[in-house]
Design a protein around this motif. Structure first.
Motif, mmCIF file in Angstrom:
data_model
loop_
_atom_site.group_PDB
_atom_site.id
_atom_site.type_symbol
_atom_site.label_atom_id
_atom_site.label_comp_id
_atom_site.label_asym_id
_atom_site.label_seq_id
_atom_site.Cartn_x
_atom_site.Cartn_y
_atom_site.Cartn_z
ATOM 1 N N GLU A 67 34.030 -66.186 -57.691
ATOM 2 C CA GLU A 67 33.367 -67.170 -58.544
ATOM 3 C C GLU A 67 34.316 -68.311 -58.918
ATOM 4 O OE1 GLU A 67 30.573 -66.870 -62.407
ATOM 5 O OE2 GLU A 67 30.618 -65.133 -61.076
ATOM 6 N N VAL A 74 25.771 -73.011 -59.183
ATOM 7 C CA VAL A 74 24.321 -72.834 -59.263
ATOM 8 C C VAL A 74 23.670 -74.197 -59.498
ATOM 9 C CG1 VAL A 74 22.472 -71.807 -60.631
ATOM 10 C CG2 VAL A 74 24.497 -70.451 -60.062
ATOM 11 N N VAL A 91 21.356 -70.644 -55.870
ATOM 12 C CA VAL A 91 20.725 -70.004 -57.028
ATOM 13 C C VAL A 91 21.602 -68.918 -57.639
ATOM 14 C CG1 VAL A 91 18.358 -70.552 -56.372
ATOM 15 C CG2 VAL A 91 19.389 -68.421 -55.562
ATOM 16 N N GLU A 92 22.631 -68.480 -56.900
ATOM 17 C CA GLU A 92 23.543 -67.476 -57.450
ATOM 18 C C GLU A 92 24.886 -67.567 -56.744
ATOM 19 O OE1 GLU A 92 23.694 -62.676 -58.344
ATOM 20 O OE2 GLU A 92 21.780 -63.622 -57.875
ATOM 21 N N VAL A 93 25.946 -67.427 -57.514
ATOM 22 C CA VAL A 93 27.304 -67.354 -56.971
ATOM 23 C C VAL A 93 27.755 -65.908 -57.112
ATOM 24 C CG1 VAL A 93 29.687 -68.149 -57.224
ATOM 25 C CG2 VAL A 93 27.801 -69.735 -57.614
ATOM 26 N N TYR A 95 26.725 -63.071 -54.858
ATOM 27 C CA TYR A 95 25.456 -62.353 -54.701
ATOM 28 C C TYR A 95 25.647 -61.057 -53.930
ATOM 29 C CZ TYR A 95 20.813 -61.190 -53.086
ATOM 30 O OH TYR A 95 19.658 -60.522 -52.823
ATOM 31 N N ASP A 106 30.657 -58.804 -51.879
ATOM 32 C CA ASP A 106 29.602 -59.714 -52.313
ATOM 33 C C ASP A 106 29.555 -60.923 -51.384
ATOM 34 O OD1 ASP A 106 29.420 -57.986 -54.430
ATOM 35 O OD2 ASP A 106 29.963 -59.454 -55.959
ATOM 36 N N TYR A 109 27.255 -66.753 -51.905
ATOM 37 C CA TYR A 109 26.121 -67.462 -52.502
ATOM 38 C C TYR A 109 24.797 -66.835 -52.098
ATOM 39 C CZ TYR A 109 29.686 -71.124 -52.610
ATOM 40 O OH TYR A 109 30.842 -71.821 -52.802
ATOM 41 N N GLN A 110 23.820 -66.988 -52.994
ATOM 42 C CA GLN A 110 22.419 -66.849 -52.610
ATOM 43 C C GLN A 110 21.841 -68.253 -52.716
ATOM 44 O OE1 GLN A 110 19.486 -64.864 -55.150
ATOM 45 N NE2 GLN A 110 18.638 -63.911 -53.309
ATOM 46 N N TRP A 120 21.206 -65.243 -48.199
ATOM 47 C CA TRP A 120 22.572 -65.149 -48.702
ATOM 48 C C TRP A 120 23.506 -65.683 -47.641
ATOM 49 C CZ3 TRP A 120 25.601 -61.818 -45.838
ATOM 50 C CH2 TRP A 120 24.948 -60.804 -45.126
#
Length: 132
Positions: A67, A74, A91-93, A95, A106, A109-110, A120
């Motif tokens: 992150e 985002v 939409v997400e860091v 994911y 992980d 990103y998503q 993703w």
């Protein structure tokens, strides 16, 4: 403690001690003829053991690093390489899918593509994701 409102600072000082805070939950079970020892044994089985903490610490640090070093946040507009460059929005860091094994890291990103599909991104490189 800088992020804790002053009126709650005493709670943090009293209750959240150690590496990860108090890690304590309180549950109340109400009902007749409950097997207290069976419930306690089942809950104790769920506890994280010290031998698993090194792996947890490593995964936590990896997520923090991912992150902290992310190129996109985002809400940022990007393009992602599928069969061609597709526009979308992060939409997400950091994911991960719920069914991924713990050994799988992980995804950086998503992204929600402009078509509505959620994908993703496997690596935070120019080969997979770029600014729009």
């Amino acid at each position: 403690q800088d992020q804790i409102p002053e009126k709650w600072a005493h709670v943090q000082a009293e209750e959240f001690q150690g590496e990860f805070g108090d890690r304590r939950q309180e549950l109340v079970f109400i009902g007749p003829d409950m097997d207290k020892e069976a419930i306690k044994a089942a809950l104790d089985h769920c506890l994280v053991r010290e031998e698993h903490m090194d792996e947890f610490r490593a995964r936590l640090q990896a997520a923090i690093d991912l992150e902290a070093h992310a190129r996109f946040g985002v809400g940022e507009a990007v393009v992602c390489m599928l069969s061609d460059w597709e526009p979308g929005t992060v939409v997400e860091v950091g994911y991960r899918e719920p069914d991924w094994p713990l050994s799988k890291p992980d995804a950086p990103y998503q992204v929600q593509l402009d078509t509505g599909a959620l994908i993703w991104v496997p690596e935070d490189t120019q080969d997979y994701i770029r600014a729009r």
